[in-house]
Design an enzyme around this catalytic site. Structure first.
Site, PDB file in Angstrom:
ATOM      1  N   THR A  17      -9.999  90.503 -77.105  1.00 28.52           N
ATOM      2  CA  THR A  17      -9.281  90.686 -78.290  1.00 28.52           C
ATOM      3  C   THR A  17      -9.506  91.943 -78.988  1.00 28.52           C
ATOM      4  OG1 THR A  17     -10.584  89.242 -79.890  1.00 28.52           O
ATOM      5  CG2 THR A  17      -8.594  88.499 -78.923  1.00 28.52           C
ATOM      6  N   GLY A  18     -10.676  92.607 -78.486  1.00 31.33           N
ATOM      7  CA  GLY A  18     -11.212  94.078 -78.840  1.00 31.33           C
ATOM      8  C   GLY A  18     -10.267  95.011 -78.356  1.00 31.33           C
ATOM      9  N   GLU A  20     -10.968  98.237 -76.826  1.00 29.74           N
ATOM     10  CA  GLU A  20     -11.096  98.446 -75.261  1.00 29.74           C
ATOM     11  C   GLU A  20     -10.922  97.141 -74.413  1.00 29.74           C
ATOM     12  OE1 GLU A  20     -11.059 101.370 -74.834  1.00 29.74           O
ATOM     13  OE2 GLU A  20     -11.443 102.218 -76.668  1.00 29.74           O
ATOM     14  N   ILE A  97     -19.709  96.520 -69.444  1.00 30.54           N
ATOM     15  CA  ILE A  97     -19.263  97.981 -69.571  1.00 30.54           C
ATOM     16  C   ILE A  97     -20.075  98.560 -70.580  1.00 30.54           C
ATOM     17  CG2 ILE A  97     -17.292  99.294 -69.883  1.00 30.54           C
ATOM     18  CD1 ILE A  97     -17.293  97.608 -67.232  1.00 30.54           C
ATOM     19  N   THR A  98     -20.358  97.878 -71.642  1.00 37.57           N
ATOM     20  CA  THR A  98     -20.719  98.379 -72.955  1.00 37.57           C
ATOM     21  C   THR A  98     -21.817  99.250 -72.770  1.00 37.57           C
ATOM     22  OG1 THR A  98     -20.625  96.043 -73.841  1.00 37.57           O
ATOM     23  CG2 THR A  98     -21.839  97.626 -75.158  1.00 37.57           C
ATOM     24  N   GLU A  99     -21.716 100.300 -73.768  1.00 38.57           N
ATOM     25  CA  GLU A  99     -22.762 101.506 -73.541  1.00 38.57           C
ATOM     26  C   GLU A  99     -23.468 101.485 -75.230  1.00 38.57           C
ATOM     27  OE1 GLU A  99     -20.613 105.283 -73.303  1.00 38.57           O
ATOM     28  OE2 GLU A  99     -22.416 106.604 -73.876  1.00 38.57           O
ATOM     29  N   TYR A 161     -14.964 107.900 -59.976  1.00 33.44           N
ATOM     30  CA  TYR A 161     -13.344 108.391 -60.059  1.00 33.44           C
ATOM     31  C   TYR A 161     -13.312 109.532 -59.397  1.00 33.44           C
ATOM     32  CZ  TYR A 161     -14.099 105.536 -64.268  1.00 33.44           C
ATOM     33  OH  TYR A 161     -14.229 104.536 -65.496  1.00 33.44           O
ATOM     34  N   GLU A 211     -28.238 110.854 -59.524  1.00 29.57           N
ATOM     35  CA  GLU A 211     -28.271 111.725 -60.571  1.00 29.57           C
ATOM     36  C   GLU A 211     -29.693 112.099 -60.741  1.00 29.57           C
ATOM     37  OE1 GLU A 211     -26.638 109.878 -64.202  1.00 29.57           O
ATOM     38  OE2 GLU A 211     -24.800 109.795 -63.377  1.00 29.57           O
ATOM     39  N   HIS A 250     -26.664 110.208 -70.133  1.00 24.98           N
ATOM     40  CA  HIS A 250     -27.214 109.050 -69.587  1.00 24.98           C
ATOM     41  C   HIS A 250     -28.849 108.900 -70.050  1.00 24.98           C
ATOM     42  CE1 HIS A 250     -24.176 108.176 -66.112  1.00 24.98           C
ATOM     43  NE2 HIS A 250     -23.712 107.779 -67.239  1.00 24.98           N
TER      44      HIS A 250
END
Lengths: 298, 392
Positions: A17-18, A20, A97-99, A161, A211, A250
């Protein structure tokens, strides 16, 4: 077939319901993903977009809907709890997914995840997708993907992507794409994903994007060089021009020693037999060459 | 390490003291007179230490043992209001707004102790060495056997037996070892309770009487955990930070200043690094690394562009947005907002893809901005080379 996801994947979104969570739950569903449930504590009984039931707890949602994949959009202070709740509910596969989750929260929950044999992708990652199964569990734009036989693995979102876009532009389809995340403590390593691709009969070749920072790429090089790994692979390490001691967004991407530089990682991968992608603009073209060298379509 | 808020030595020592770790008597002085007064109160002798967020203070002339209040006043006077340049700062250095004046310690032996987060063990690790005063990197290079390591099992914490083992390996015995183990245990509790990414003491000393004292103190607190440490947030000293980087951090934008002239606006850390690599390969040196982040609003994009444009080195801007969480139309509106606000004229090379691409391109095309659209990274690199060539 691809890895991690298939036609039987039934997705539950924590934090549906947020802002994002709702945007991306909708995008996953529109792509064709079987979105069977949402969880937001206190919002149980509501419907998301009139068709997806929302539950107060992951346990209830699993019992009612047989969801078997969790996709987490819960804000950082509560994200570790959300991961643990999914583990507790018996969820075999979780993408977070949370950062910005505090490292000490991940230290604890990482051990809980591992002790229960759960596959956690992320946190701070774009998630995963299987274009052939029309199953998207993450925030990647679905329309750039093309079903096919090349597996993609990277740490970050938009760079994944970019790689996928270049492949699709050349007509090279993907069996699966996985972004493992940019935090210092993540559930799934490059080696874990490379092993899955190695065992997947529907993946012919792998595009692997690493990376600067840490030693995960070196561990991957060791695995790629071993007799166990038997698929063609091309690799790119980004951050060659980053200054040392500065964190490039990162938490993982900071050069703190010789082994963390792009150059030493590229050398290790080249020595392991991987095809090296010269610059980030050459991902597609190098993949095409790698496929042709292996006598595969492309 | 970055991604963390640094504390000053005097602030960290206050926290050490709250956890029962012995520290020297000390006074923070903001004027030469205060420094002289402090030296006088310690019997006319003491050590004066610049309070800055940078290592290498000693070698850079930021620390001095003084033999009189007059000495203390003069040394503090030279430091206060100046900028200290160390091997860890840029050429401008960091401002010295206060000095710590401490009573001289009776040093018998010096040791090094640090606790940090180790990604290989996915948990905290303690690193110590009996060669205090030296940098741990130097010890690792010249005498790796002298480094003591204890891996912490997070569910247990640093156990008393581990603290006793470290104290013994550092050469402590008897009552000194008991006190040393207590100090090491307290350091771990400080690390865990405050969400630190680093707690470091260099040197930790044994005095002539066998007491254990922290002569220095370093604490870095993880940025992502500051939301639950309101007390620590108040200790932030913005004067010590790169001003543009600090402004960016306030809005949750990852920004690192670089030496070139191409301002870079990118979403995603990996793509941002890749964009730097592509620009450099095209002979167009980037002015910055910038990751505007995932769920950016147009205001946040505008802030990011504003930060890029406020760097006087920037003569053109490269936008590389791959719409995922961040939609292209949102990015485009943010860019236009910042350019209009600053009445900026720097040309843009824009490469956007993904969610709401058409809307995003249209917003930029209909603006007054000087925009070159490119579809691929290769084209963007070519556009940058051309504009660089045109400038001679």
């Amino acid at each position: 077939m691809g890895i991690l996801l298939n036609e039987q994947s039934r997705i539950l979104v924590q934090g549906i319901t947020g802002r994002e969570g709702s945007f991306h739950a909708r995008a996953c569903k529109e792509y064709g993903t079987q979105l069977v449930a949402g969880v937001t504590p206190g919002r149980g009984g509501q419907m998301f977009d009139d068709v997806v039931p929302v539950f107060d707890s992951v346990g209830q949602a699993v019992e009612e809907t047989q969801a078997n994949v969790s996709l987490i959009f819960v804000p950082p202070p509560f994200a570790a709890d959300a991961i643990a709740e999914s583990v507790d509910a018996g969820m075999p596969l979780i993408a977070c997914i949370t950062e910005g989750i505090p490292v000490q929260d991940m230290v604890g929950v990482y051990r809980y995840v591992m002790a229960n044999g759960v596959r956690l992708i992320g946190p701070n990652c774009p998630g995963m997708i299987n274009p052939g199964a029309r199953c998207k569990v993450g925030i990647m734009p679905g329309n750039i993907h093309l079903p096919g036989r090349v597996g993609v693995v990277s740490r970050s979102g938009t760079l994944t992507y970019e790689a996928v876009g270049q492949l699709t532009d050349l007509g090279i389809g993907q069996s699966s794409c996985v972004g493992i995340g940019g935090d210092p403590i993540i559930g799934t390593s490059f080696v874990d994903v490379l092993k899955l691709y190695n065992e997947d009969p529907d993946t012919d070749m792998v595009v692997f994007i690493g990376e600067i920072g840490g030693t995960m790429e070196q561990e991957a090089a060791e695995y790629i060089g071993s007799s166990e790994f038997n698929k063609p692979i091309c690799t790119l390490i980004v951050g060659a021009t980053a200054p040392s001691g500065k964190r490039m967004g990162h938490a993982g991407a900071i050069i703190t020693g010789e082994s963390a530089t792009a150059e030493s990682k590229t050398r290790a991968l080249e020595a392991a037999g991987a095809n090296i992608i010269p610059t980030p603009a050459d991902i597609g073209i190098t993949a095409q060459q790698t496929l042709r060298e292996a006598g595969l379509a492309g | 390490m970055d991604g963390a808020m640094k504390l000053h030595e005097y602030q960290a020592k206050q926290i050490f003291s709250n956890y029962g770790i012995p520290i020297p008597n000390g006074t923070v002085a903001r004027t030469p007179a205060e420094a002289a007064e402090a030296v006088a109160s310690y019997g006319g002798r003491g050590v004066v230490k610049a309070q800055v967020h940078a290592g290498g203070r000693g070698l850079a002339g930021g620390v001095k043992v003084v033999g009189s209040p007059q000495d203390g006043s003069e040394f503090a006077g030279g430091l206060l209001g100046s900028h200290l340049v160390t091997h860890q700062t840029d050429a401008n250095g960091v401002p010295v707004d206060q000095v710590l004046v401490e009573e001289l310690a009776d040093i018998a032996t010096e040791m090094y102790v640090a606790i940090t987060m180790d990604r290989n063990h996915r948990g905290p690790v303690l690193i110590a060495s009996a060669a205090g005063g030296m940098s741990i990197e130097e010890v690792a290079a010249t005498n790796p056997d002298a480094i003591v390591t204890e891996v912490v099992e997070p569910g247990l914490g640093l156990m008393p037996f581990q603290c006793r083992r470290v104290a013994a390996r550092l050469g402590m015995s008897g009552a000194t070892a008991r006190q040393g183990a207590d100090v090491i245990s307290a350091l771990y509790r400080i690390f865990a309770d405050n969400d630190c990414s680093l707690v470091e003491v260099n040197p930790l000393i044994v005095t002539g009487e066998g007491g254990v004292v922290a002569l220095d103190a370093k604490m870095d607190v993880e940025d992502d955990a500051l939301f639950r440490h309101s007390d620590l947030r108040e200790l932030r000293d913005r004067s010590q930070e790169d001003q543009l980087e600090a402004r960016a951090a306030d809005d949750d934008i990852a920004y690192v200043s670089l030496d070139g002239s191409v301002g870079c606006l990118v979403n995603g850390a990996g793509l941002a690094m890749a964009t730097l690599d592509v620009a450099n390969a095209a002979g167009a040196a980037p002015a910055n690394f910038l990751d505007v982040g995932g769920g950016a609003t147009e205001e946040k994009v505008a802030t990011a562009v504003g930060i890029i444009l406020s760097d006087p080195k920037v003569d053109r801007v490269l936008v590389n947005i791959f719409g995922g969480i961040l939609r292209c139309d949102v990015a485009a509106r943010g860019i236009v907002m910042a350019y209009e606000e600053q009445q900026a004229t720097q040309p843009l090379v824009v490469r956007m893809l993904g969610t709401n691409l058409v809307e995003g391109k249209e917003i930029l095309a209909q603006s007054t901005l000087n925009v070159t659209f490119t579809d691929t990274l290769t084209e963007a690199a070519a556009a940058l080379s051309t504009s660089a060539g045109g400038r001679g």
